[in-house]
Design a protein around this motif. Structure first.
Motif, mmCIF file in Angstrom:
data_model
loop_
_atom_site.group_PDB
_atom_site.id
_atom_site.type_symbol
_atom_site.label_atom_id
_atom_site.label_comp_id
_atom_site.label_asym_id
_atom_site.label_seq_id
_atom_site.Cartn_x
_atom_site.Cartn_y
_atom_site.Cartn_z
ATOM 1 N N MET A 1 67.142 46.960 7.298
ATOM 2 C CA MET A 1 65.693 47.069 7.866
ATOM 3 C C MET A 1 65.383 48.527 8.055
ATOM 4 O O MET A 1 65.739 49.483 8.718
ATOM 5 C CB MET A 1 65.779 46.432 9.371
ATOM 6 C CG MET A 1 64.378 46.428 9.809
ATOM 7 S SD MET A 1 64.229 45.311 11.529
ATOM 8 C CE MET A 1 62.539 45.705 11.831
ATOM 9 N N ASN A 2 63.983 48.944 7.546
ATOM 10 C CA ASN A 2 63.667 50.168 7.510
ATOM 11 C C ASN A 2 63.320 50.659 8.996
ATOM 12 O O ASN A 2 62.908 49.696 9.951
ATOM 13 C CB ASN A 2 62.253 50.322 6.720
ATOM 14 C CG ASN A 2 62.585 50.146 5.375
ATOM 15 O OD1 ASN A 2 63.656 50.408 4.776
ATOM 16 N ND2 ASN A 2 61.547 49.514 4.500
ATOM 17 N N LYS A 3 63.243 51.870 9.387
ATOM 18 C CA LYS A 3 62.835 52.516 10.571
ATOM 19 C C LYS A 3 61.268 52.061 10.924
ATOM 20 O O LYS A 3 60.389 52.226 9.871
ATOM 21 C CB LYS A 3 63.175 53.902 10.450
ATOM 22 C CG LYS A 3 62.417 54.733 11.788
ATOM 23 C CD LYS A 3 62.628 56.369 11.744
ATOM 24 C CE LYS A 3 62.117 56.896 12.860
ATOM 25 N NZ LYS A 3 62.346 58.389 12.806
ATOM 26 N N THR A 4 61.074 51.896 12.007
ATOM 27 C CA THR A 4 59.641 51.599 12.497
ATOM 28 C C THR A 4 58.926 53.076 12.714
ATOM 29 O O THR A 4 59.540 53.534 13.680
ATOM 30 C CB THR A 4 59.586 50.697 13.434
ATOM 31 O OG1 THR A 4 59.808 49.555 12.935
ATOM 32 C CG2 THR A 4 58.012 50.334 13.894
ATOM 33 N N ILE A 5 57.711 53.341 12.068
ATOM 34 C CA ILE A 5 57.035 54.462 12.375
ATOM 35 C C ILE A 5 55.871 54.017 12.897
ATOM 36 O O ILE A 5 54.965 53.584 12.280
ATOM 37 C CB ILE A 5 56.916 55.332 11.132
ATOM 38 C CG1 ILE A 5 58.284 55.598 10.395
ATOM 39 C CG2 ILE A 5 56.178 56.457 11.508
ATOM 40 C CD1 ILE A 5 58.209 56.545 9.283
ATOM 41 N N PRO A 6 55.539 54.290 14.194
ATOM 42 C CA PRO A 6 54.295 53.703 14.777
ATOM 43 C C PRO A 6 53.178 54.656 14.457
ATOM 44 O O PRO A 6 53.208 55.795 14.082
ATOM 45 C CB PRO A 6 54.736 53.960 16.209
ATOM 46 C CG PRO A 6 55.645 54.916 16.637
ATOM 47 C CD PRO A 6 56.469 54.945 15.254
ATOM 48 N N LEU A 7 51.891 53.965 14.535
ATOM 49 C CA LEU A 7 50.588 54.655 14.353
ATOM 50 C C LEU A 7 50.501 55.939 15.368
ATOM 51 O O LEU A 7 50.245 57.227 15.049
ATOM 52 C CB LEU A 7 49.591 53.894 14.226
ATOM 53 C CG LEU A 7 48.016 54.417 14.185
ATOM 54 C CD1 LEU A 7 48.091 54.911 12.521
ATOM 55 C CD2 LEU A 7 47.001 53.346 14.371
#
Length: 402
Positions: A1-7
């Motif tokens: 699962m890819n890292k989540t990068i928030p807005l």
């Protein structure tokens, strides 16, 4: 699962815990307490005004500003169509009517069209500006410094002084932004017009979780706004109310966050400018993808970064790219829907809206948090780079920051 990068998420330090502990220990957790006054003083000092008034939100601040300027039924307020709807809704709270204005290439209100409207579409009678079409008084203009990019203050205030309309600066996105040249050089967004408003929502450059701030050089205006924000209580002891007021006060807990966050603001701006330049360098040469610039004659806080997508050149449109980014756990969002097209406002007057239509559906915002890292930018850029391009190369500046 890819890292989540928030807005856009806040950068918070555990140092703030000592402030929060004090609010709990003393019991001052609501709309009283020392942190409220401290935060107001720090914002006033930072922006160079005599006094700042805290409030419940940026939206509440705009409502109070309109009320304090005497905007009400039978009045009109000129507003941008390209902005978040919270900049316009408070106009309707007062009973006034909005008139929608187009944007320019910076996404800010088109000041040429604003002046044309005031000059050619209005009558000027004894200091009043009257809309020829509706016979209503145009009382004020709300301008928004979109994504932290300042308007041309000299031009804005020349229009204000020529046509006798009040200026409300929605600086909710622009704390720390200012022009570098002209008569108003180095004066902060929010401090130029008749009244300015900031927001400290969680996605803003500094946050109190919620909350806002009103600033003005007119101390009577601020005092009246404060009176209204305290339920229009006319006597400090007895429950006497002379007008309809509101519970629009900031809490001490919110201000406890703010007193810490404001001290870090310049560092946040420095980080955002660096990250913008990293994106700018990394995205060079990708045909059909343009990172919208900030004004070179201003120190913008670089709050949000915007990409303009040309489908014919890039190979996908903004909607498709938005879906691709989110599929890779990279939070991004489309530009706001133009407000004059929103259901509550479709029957309201609009004036020569053209440029805003070209931006709608073609712009997206990409991750821009103050905590964004060089590695995050590399991940975002790899997803933005078309597969037909050669293998993604780390730009020199990005490589040095690794």
């Amino acid at each position: 699962m890819n890292k989540t990068i928030p807005l856009s998420v806040p950068y918070l330090s555990l140092d703030i815990l000592k402030n929060l502990e004090e609010t709990i220990r003393t019991g001052w957790v609501s709309t009283g307490g020392r942190f409220i006054q401290e935060f107001e003083m720090k914002v006033a000092d930072y922006t160079g005004v005599k006094r700042a008034l805290s409030c419940q939100s940026g939206t509440a601040g705009l409502h109070l500003a309109l009320r304090a300027l005497g905007v009400g039924y039978e009045d009109e307020v000129i507003v941008p169509t390209l902005t978040f709807i919270a900049a316009v809704n408070p106009v309707t709270y007062t009973g006034a009517e909005p008139v929608f204005m187009d944007c320019d290439d910076t996404l800010n209100m088109d000041l040429d069209k604003l002046e044309t409207f005031l000059k050619e579409e209005c009558r000027h009678v004894k200091g009043r500006v009257i809309n020829k079409r509706t016979n209503r008084t145009v009382k004020a203009v709300i301008v928004v410094h979109v994504f932290g990019n300042p308007l041309d203050f000299d031009r804005l205030m020349a229009i204000r002084n020529t046509y006798n309309v009040k200026i409300i600066e929605d600086a909710t996105e622009a704390l720390g932004s200012f022009n570098l040249s002209g008569r108003y050089a180095n004066r902060h967004c929010g401090t130029i017009g008749d009244v300015g408003v900031y927001s400290f929502n969680a996605n803003k450059i500094i946050t109190t979780g919620g909350g806002g701030m009103i600033i003005s050089h007119n101390q009577q205006l601020l005092e009246y706004a404060e009176f209204l924000s305290h339920q229009a209580k006319a006597d400090p002891l007895y429950y006497t109310h002379d007008e309809i007021g509101y519970n629009y006060r900031m809490t001490n807990i919110q201000a406890a966050f703010g007193t810490d966050q404001i001290d870090r603001l310049e560092g946040f701006i420095e980080t955002k400018i660096i990250n913008y330049k990293l994106y700018e360098q990394a995205l060079q040469g990708i045909e059909g993808l343009t990172l919208l610039p900030f004004r070179e004659d201003a120190r913008a806080n670089h709050w949000f970064y915007s990409l303009y997508i040309e489908k014919e050149k890039y190979g996908m449109d903004a909607r498709e790219l938005l879906r691709k980014l989110n599929d890779h756990n990279i939070q991004s969002r489309p530009l706001w829907g133009l407000i004059h097209k929103q259901k509550p406002y479709v029957k309201h007057q609009q004036f020569c809206i053209e440029k805003a239509n070209s931006f709608e559906g073609a712009l997206i915002n990409i991750p821009c948090s103050s905590s964004l890292t060089a590695e995050d930018i590399e991940i975002v850029t790899e997803v933005l780079t078309p597969q037909t391009k050669s293998h993604f190369m780390v730009p020199p500046l990005l490589a040095r920051l690794r």
